[in-house]
Write an enzyme that holds these catalytic residues in place. Structure first.
Site, PDB file in Angstrom:
ATOM      1  N   GLY A   1      -5.669   0.915   2.214  1.00  0.00           N
ATOM      2  CA  GLY A   1      -5.702   1.040   3.660  1.00  0.00           C
ATOM      3  C   GLY A   1      -4.354   0.735   4.296  1.00  0.00           C
ATOM      4  CG  ASP A   2      -0.974  -1.801   5.446  1.00  0.00           C
ATOM      5  OD1 ASP A   2       0.074  -1.148   5.536  1.00  0.00           O
ATOM      6  OD2 ASP A   2      -1.285  -2.700   6.246  1.00  0.00           O
ATOM      7  CG  ASP A   3       3.026   0.298   4.137  1.00  0.00           C
ATOM      8  OD1 ASP A   3       2.725   1.363   4.715  1.00  0.00           O
ATOM      9  OD2 ASP A   3       3.639  -0.633   4.705  1.00  0.00           O
TER      10      ASP A   3
END
Ligand SMILES: *[C@@H]1O[C@H](CO)[C@@H](O)[C@H](O)[C@H]1NC(C)=O
Ligand SMILES: *[C@@H]1O[C@H](CO)[C@@H](O)[C@H](O)[C@H]1NC(C)=O
Ligand SMILES: *[C@@H]1O[C@H](CO)[C@@H](O)[C@H](O)[C@H]1NC(C)=O
Ligand SMILES: *[C@@H]1O[C@H](CO)[C@@H](O)[C@H](O)[C@H]1NC(C)=O
Ligand SMILES: *[C@@H]1O[C@H](CO)[C@@H](O)[C@H](O)[C@H]1NC(C)=O
Ligand SMILES: *[C@@H]1O[C@H](CO)[C@@H](O)[C@H](O)[C@H]1NC(C)=O
Ligand SMILES: *[C@@H]1O[C@H](CO)[C@@H](O)[C@H](O)[C@H]1NC(C)=O
Length: 461
Positions: free
Chosen positions: A243-245
């Site tokens: 959900g993020d980098d």
């Protein structure tokens, strides 16, 4: 120091290659089971099973005490060939535990370490952060590996409480290593971290290899690997859905990061596959106030991600992002291929110095193909402080059915391109079709790190 007899009684020790005999009383020969050989920076002389410390693998019993006492006992072998702790098949619920030096944590392929929701130790005061599930500080020579065993952070409950604003502590990371040298994290499946997955900070000589990292694409702050003020690090053969980098390269935040001043440098990333619809495949920053330099990335695959490589910074950060080389990237379904943000204005407090301008220069992207892209480049430097020395070569970008009208939006940047389509902005003029971008010819010392084959034959209870 424990007397030897007690040690042999407490752990069930190992016969390497079956050639040695050991004191027959202690070990249960009936269930002899060869686990497998594995590759590591160092092999260990001593071995113990988690179950020898009272652990119960039923997914319900807390094993925090078992992990901590096992590792505390095994730390006594640091100067005698080191020790490995085997986590057998089973579901091992635990709160945070601390690693030790000259130590290997080995997970059987059917072992699952489950991060507990409640009994985590550490800085529980408001504003503080829970200790990472697996934590290490001031260590030398630590291996966390397995035969693709699993570490499950049981994130969903943390994410729910985070979204509702119910948390009075910051969510823990899954694995965090500080002030350490010679670290290997490999051949594991990591799932549902409450926050970031793998966070080495102020550390050096780090190998991250063969990880499958999985979190829902809408989970908050589930960065895959965050090299943070680390030197000489190699990340390879990693598959991340997040959900993020997928990879977020960092080095401290504003005046605090400037004061510490430890850069992330000599980082190589190879054969990364990333799916991250709301974030970057490789992000540089936004915390970069100790500097980021000499990052090399090769053979990257991106699927359904927001951006390929992203630089995030702002006035107040200071330091630099320079000597970045990305070569060989295949991308499918991307919002942006390239994104640079000079106005990433999140600050820890209002005490940052707005005149601390970051220097962004010598950024090289080459040999890339992308399909189904909404926008090729959103490239915004800082008005008093342009990003310079950008080079993009041999890049073919295929557009989505409904692409942005403006494919390259460039402000306060300077650089060149060659053989790039669609045609880049006026601030990135073509220097001729056969001119590539530079890529270092030397090898980083960490690329020449050789792994040893370690034998793992043990007696199972
Ligand atoms: C783990 O290490 C931290 C930092 O050194 C320390 O505060 C904590 O008490 C340690 N926990 C255990 C169980 O040893
Ligand atoms: C770990 O090392 C750092 C940097 O050398 C030092 O400041 C810190 O006190 C050490 N912490 C422990 C727990 O030894
Ligand atoms: C490890 O397990 C994950 C999750 O089950 C799987 O997707 C991956 O292919 C496995 N990796 C290897 C090397 O077996
Ligand atoms: C934080 O929250 C937990 C549970 O919601 C509560 O037990 C604890 O007292 C709180 N701590 C502080 C310092 O507010
Ligand atoms: C251009 O990039 C492709 C990969 O996208 C690569 O196969 C090819 O060799 C590169 N061409 C040159 C001239 O480097
Ligand atoms: C292309 O990208 C759009 C989003 O921009 C997505 O909805 C669509 O499924 C993608 N098409 C293909 C063939 O992957
Ligand atoms: C182009 O970038 C500038 C600076 O970041 C921004 O203000 C502007 O909205 C962008 N325009 C488009 C069409 O994306």
């Amino acid at each position: 120091m424990l007397p030897w007899k007690q040690v042999w009684g407490a752990f069930c020790l190992i016969v390497i290659l079956g050639a040695l005999s050991l004191s027959p009383v202690q070990c249960r020969t009936s269930n002899f089971q060869a686990v497998s050989d594995y590759q590591a920076i160092n092999c260990r002389k001593h071995t113990a099973l988690l179950t020898d410390f009272g652990a119960v693998g039923d997914g319900k019993t807390s094993n925090t005490k078992a992990f901590n006492s096992a590792i505390q006992h095994l730390s006594k072998f640091a100067s005698d060939g080191g020790a490995q702790l085997i986590v057998p098949a089973g579901k091992w619920l635990t709160g945070s535990f601390n690693l030790t030096s000259h130590f290997t944590l080995f997970l059987h392929k059917d072992a699952v370490i489950l991060g507990s929701q409640g009994d985590g130790r550490g800085r529980d005061a408001p504003g503080g952060r829970r200790s990472a599930l697996i934590y290490g500080t001031n260590l030398t020579d630590v291996v966390i590996t397995g035969n693709n065993g699993t570490i499950d952070g049981q994130g969903p409950n943390w994410w729910k409480r985070f979204r509702k604003g119910e948390l009075n502590v910051t969510r823990p990371y899954l694995i965090e290593i500080l002030y350490s040298d010679q670290i290997q994290i490999s051949d594991l499946t990591l799932i549902d971290s409450p926050s970031w997955f793998v966070h080495p900070i102020y550390s050096s000589n780090i190998l991250v290899k063969g990880l499958t990292i999985l979190a829902p694409i809408d989970s908050p702050n589930t960065d895959g690997v965050d090299p943070d003020s680390c030197q000489n690090m190699r990340i390879e053969d990693v598959y991340i859905v997040s959900g993020d980098d997928c990879i977020a390269v960092k080095s401290g935040w504003d005046q605090y990061g400037i004061a510490v001043g430890i850069p992330t440098e000599h980082l190589i990333i190879k054969r990364l596959t990333c799916i991250s619809p709301d974030s970057a495949v490789i992000a540089l920053g936004s915390e970069m106030s100790g500097g980021i330099r000499d990052v090399r990335a090769l053979d990257i695959t991106a699927i359904n991600s927001e951006s390929g490589v992203r630089i995030k910074t702002a006035p107040g950060r200071g330091a630099y992002v320079k000597d970045i080389f990305v070569k060989g990237m295949v991308m499918k379904t991307m919002k942006y291929v390239y994104w640079m943000s000079g106005a990433y204005n999140q600050h820890p407090d209002d005490k940052y110095d707005p005149n601390a301008l970051p220097e962004i220069k010598n950024i090289n992207y080459m040999d890339m193909v992308a399909e189904n892209v909404t926008m090729a480049g959103q490239l915004a430097g800082i008005d008093r402080d342009p990003f310079t020395g950008i080079c993009i070569s041999n890049v073919t970008i295929g557009l989505a059915p409904k692409p942005k009208k403006l494919q390259w939006n460039c402000t306060d940047i300077q650089g060149v391109t060659s053989n790039v389509s669609p045609k880049p902005c006026a601030l990135l003029p073509s220097k001729g079709d056969d001119q590539g971008c530079p890529f270092p010819e030397d090898r980083l010392p960490i690329e020449d790190l050789k792994l040893k084959t370690c034998s793992l034959k043990t007696f199972y209870p």
